[in-house]
Enzyme design. Structure first.
Site, PDB file in Angstrom:
ATOM      1  N   GLY A  36      29.755  37.337 -26.225  1.00 39.85           N
ATOM      2  CA  GLY A  36      30.347  36.010 -26.243  1.00 39.85           C
ATOM      3  C   GLY A  36      30.281  35.211 -24.953  1.00 39.85           C
ATOM      4  O   GLY A  36      30.486  33.998 -24.972  1.00 39.85           O
ATOM      5  N   GLU A  61      29.037  43.933 -25.579  1.00 39.33           N
ATOM      6  CA  GLU A  61      27.863  43.618 -26.416  1.00 39.33           C
ATOM      7  C   GLU A  61      27.281  42.255 -26.042  1.00 39.33           C
ATOM      8  O   GLU A  61      27.148  41.367 -26.895  1.00 39.33           O
ATOM      9  CB  GLU A  61      28.258  43.596 -27.903  1.00 39.33           C
ATOM     10  CG  GLU A  61      28.838  44.877 -28.447  1.00 39.33           C
ATOM     11  CD  GLU A  61      29.391  44.702 -29.866  1.00 39.33           C
ATOM     12  OE1 GLU A  61      29.442  43.556 -30.371  1.00 39.33           O
ATOM     13  OE2 GLU A  61      29.782  45.713 -30.458  1.00 39.33           O
ATOM     14  N   GLY A  69      24.703  39.343 -25.407  1.00 43.80           N
ATOM     15  CA  GLY A  69      23.339  38.999 -25.814  1.00 43.80           C
ATOM     16  C   GLY A  69      22.833  37.848 -24.967  1.00 43.80           C
ATOM     17  O   GLY A  69      21.992  37.989 -24.078  1.00 43.80           O
ATOM     18  N   ARG A  70      23.421  36.680 -25.220  1.00 43.07           N
ATOM     19  CA  ARG A  70      22.989  35.461 -24.542  1.00 43.07           C
ATOM     20  C   ARG A  70      23.034  35.590 -23.017  1.00 43.07           C
ATOM     21  O   ARG A  70      22.104  35.166 -22.326  1.00 43.07           O
ATOM     22  CB  ARG A  70      23.902  34.317 -24.975  1.00 43.07           C
ATOM     23  CG  ARG A  70      23.438  32.951 -24.513  1.00 43.07           C
ATOM     24  CD  ARG A  70      24.505  31.889 -24.805  1.00 43.07           C
ATOM     25  NE  ARG A  70      25.142  32.023 -26.081  1.00 43.07           N
ATOM     26  CZ  ARG A  70      24.762  31.372 -27.185  1.00 43.07           C
ATOM     27  NH1 ARG A  70      23.751  30.540 -27.141  1.00 43.07           N
ATOM     28  NH2 ARG A  70      25.405  31.550 -28.319  1.00 43.07           N
ATOM     29  N   ARG A  89      18.218  25.847 -32.247  1.00 45.93           N
ATOM     30  CA  ARG A  89      19.577  25.660 -31.718  1.00 45.93           C
ATOM     31  C   ARG A  89      19.999  24.181 -31.649  1.00 45.93           C
ATOM     32  O   ARG A  89      21.090  23.834 -32.075  1.00 45.93           O
ATOM     33  CB  ARG A  89      19.744  26.339 -30.356  1.00 45.93           C
ATOM     34  CG  ARG A  89      19.442  27.835 -30.375  1.00 45.93           C
ATOM     35  CD  ARG A  89      19.930  28.563 -29.146  1.00 45.93           C
ATOM     36  NE  ARG A  89      21.377  28.547 -29.085  1.00 45.93           N
ATOM     37  CZ  ARG A  89      22.092  27.766 -28.315  1.00 45.93           C
ATOM     38  NH1 ARG A  89      21.498  26.934 -27.477  1.00 45.93           N
ATOM     39  NH2 ARG A  89      23.392  27.790 -28.365  1.00 45.93           N
ATOM     40  N   CYS A  93       9.328  17.935 -40.860  1.00 47.56           N
ATOM     41  CA  CYS A  93       9.775  16.831 -41.710  1.00 47.56           C
ATOM     42  C   CYS A  93      11.272  16.884 -41.939  1.00 47.56           C
ATOM     43  O   CYS A  93      11.736  17.082 -43.070  1.00 47.56           O
ATOM     44  CB  CYS A  93       9.058  16.882 -43.043  1.00 47.56           C
ATOM     45  SG  CYS A  93       7.366  16.404 -42.898  1.00 47.56           S
ATOM     46  N   GLU A  94      12.037  16.733 -40.898  1.00 48.16           N
ATOM     47  CA  GLU A  94      13.502  16.711 -40.972  1.00 48.16           C
ATOM     48  C   GLU A  94      13.976  15.834 -39.820  1.00 48.16           C
ATOM     49  O   GLU A  94      13.524  16.023 -38.680  1.00 48.16           O
ATOM     50  CB  GLU A  94      14.094  18.107 -40.715  1.00 48.16           C
ATOM     51  CG  GLU A  94      13.704  19.167 -41.681  1.00 48.16           C
ATOM     52  CD  GLU A  94      14.763  19.431 -42.737  1.00 48.16           C
ATOM     53  OE1 GLU A  94      15.901  18.942 -42.588  1.00 48.16           O
ATOM     54  OE2 GLU A  94      14.419  20.127 -43.703  1.00 48.16           O
ATOM     55  N   TYR A  99      18.430  33.657 -28.850  1.00 45.50           N
ATOM     56  CA  TYR A  99      18.531  32.931 -30.126  1.00 45.50           C
ATOM     57  C   TYR A  99      17.452  31.857 -30.246  1.00 45.50           C
ATOM     58  O   TYR A  99      17.664  30.803 -30.835  1.00 45.50           O
ATOM     59  CB  TYR A  99      19.941  32.341 -30.314  1.00 45.50           C
ATOM     60  CG  TYR A  99      21.022  33.398 -30.162  1.00 45.50           C
ATOM     61  CD1 TYR A  99      21.138  34.421 -31.099  1.00 45.50           C
ATOM     62  CD2 TYR A  99      21.878  33.418 -29.066  1.00 45.50           C
ATOM     63  CE1 TYR A  99      22.094  35.417 -30.948  1.00 45.50           C
ATOM     64  CE2 TYR A  99      22.839  34.409 -28.919  1.00 45.50           C
ATOM     65  CZ  TYR A  99      22.944  35.397 -29.856  1.00 45.50           C
ATOM     66  OH  TYR A  99      23.891  36.379 -29.701  1.00 45.50           O
TER      67      TYR A  99
END
Ligand code: LLP
Length: 389
Positions: free
Chosen positions: A215, A249, A251-252, A289, A319-320, A348
């Site tokens: 986190g 834990e 990650g980022r 993201r 196309c969004e 991510y």
């Protein structure tokens, strides 16, 4: 390598990993790198070489961890919605801890372990109803979120299964969210976890660890932010009340800074109201993201052209209308074929890639000690179509 390509710095991974490890030096701890942030084999192997253990969120991530050389006993298996196949595999391999998400999951784990004639090492993930003050999509510790068991029910769940054959309770687990940028939610999570662990100790459970989850946020905007030392300083006083080793834990915070997505400008255009677009050959298929969470990533031209900065909308080819990396971003002049780097994309990024619009997954390169190597080749259309009839 052509574009788009992810470029990672091994040194940045090492520095970030060591910063966390050093920050917790005064307290017994184990870092289980959260593979979901980036599980490209070479990145996973690099973390393993630094002494990290692994947090896997699926059967696929367990297998990738094993391919990267992690021992099953050094893996914690977390995640909502573990399938029977995944649990059977994890238990047969003897993963270090399964962080169970519900009473029902605990009972299924017990039944599988008994059928295999073994004992599963488990912890229960608690949901403490603490607001991590992060983006709603990455908040996991609120009572409106699907994760874990309500904190107030946890003790009863442990007690009711104390004698259950096939289960060994080795820890307690919490993870309240991601990209957390203030200390108080992290401290409160550690306090809630420690208090529960103390109650369970009173009940006679011998816990080997308390698992604080991940986190810790990173400074996407480049401004000062809470760092691993602040984090450790906030949670260690809480943890000392129990004294048991802590599992982390992250990650980022381990890989976020290490990666840049390099893309090429394929078009520029200016609308009459003055809005100026730079269209890249990378979009939400490479880095979702910004589209998914409105996340900010710094964008820099690889070679800066002379001239004044002006406001650009930096967009992808998909196309969004959500396929936008940045709006009104002050950037120097950009021309077709220029390269831009989208920074802090190590976590991510690649793992959330897709083939939408039949775009091919980008190549990945790892730079280390002045050398570089392709750690994932660019996907080809043949790779994609190989699955189809
Ligand atoms: N442990 C558990 C149980 C998790 O669910 C997560 C992340 C982590 C650890 C690692 O959290 P970190 O240290 O990276 O914050 N795709 C989103 C982030 C999703 C995080 C999911 N769980 C994003 O791009 O911001």
């Amino acid at each position: 390598m052509g574009t788009p390509t992810y470029i990672y710095s091994a040194r940045a991974v090492r520095d970030s990993y060591r910063a966390i490890d050093d920050a917790f030096a005064a307290y017994p701890h184990a870092i289980h790198y959260a593979l979901k942030a980036n599980s490209t084999l070479a990145i996973a192997r690099l973390l393993r070489s630094l002494g990290s253990r692994a947090d896997a969120n699926s059967g696929g991530e367990i297998r990738v961890a094993q391919r990267a050389g992690f021992e099953a006993r050094d893996i914690v298996f977390t995640g909502v919605g573990k399938t029977r196949d995944e649990l059977e595999y994890a238990i047969a391999e003897g993963v270090g801890t399964i962080n169970a998400e519900s009473a029902g999951e605990l009972d299924r784990i017990a039944a599988i372990a008994r059928a295999q004639g073994t004992v599963a090492r488990v912890a229960v993930r608690v949901n403490p109803d603490i607001d991590p003050k992060s983006h709603p999509h990455v908040s996991t510790g609120l009572k409106t979120n699907k994760f874990g068991v309500p904190l107030q029910e946890a003790r009863g769940i442990y007690r009711a299964r104390r004698e259950t054959t096939g289960l060994q309770f080795v820890g307690v687990h919490i993870h309240i969210g991601s990209q957390i940028t203030t200390l108080e939610p992290l401290r409160r999570a550690a306090a809630a976890l420690t208090s529960l662990a103390l109650e369970l100790r009173d009940d006679g459970f011998v816990l080997e660890h308390v698992d604080l989850g991940g986190g810790l946020g990173i400074a996407y905007e480049g401004r000062p932010m809470i760092n691993p030392v602040d984090y450790a300083g906030a949670v260690i006083p809480e943890l000392r009340r129990i004294g048991a080793p802590v599992v982390l834990e992250p990650g980022r915070a381990v890989v976020g800074y290490s990666g840049a997505l390099v893309a090429r400008v394929v078009d520029t255009k200016c609308f009459p109201d003055g809005r100026t677009f730079a269209v890249l050959d990378a979009g939400m298929g490479e880095l979702i993201r910004p589209a998914l969470y409105g996340s900010f990533h710094r964008i820099v031209p690889v070679a800066r052209r002379a001239g004044a900065d002006s406001a650009w909308d930096v967009v992808g080819p998909i196309c969004e209308s959500s396929d936008v990396f940045a709006r009104d971003r002050m950037l120097p002049p950009l021309q077709v074929d220029d390269l831009v780097a989208i920074l802090d994309a190590g976590a991510y990024g690649s793992v959330m890639g897709s083939n939408y619009n039949r775009h091919l997954l980008p190549a990945e390169v790892l730079v280390d000690e002045g050398k570089w190597a392709v750690i994932r080749r660019r996907q080809t259309l043949e790779d994609v179509l190989a699955l189809e009839s």
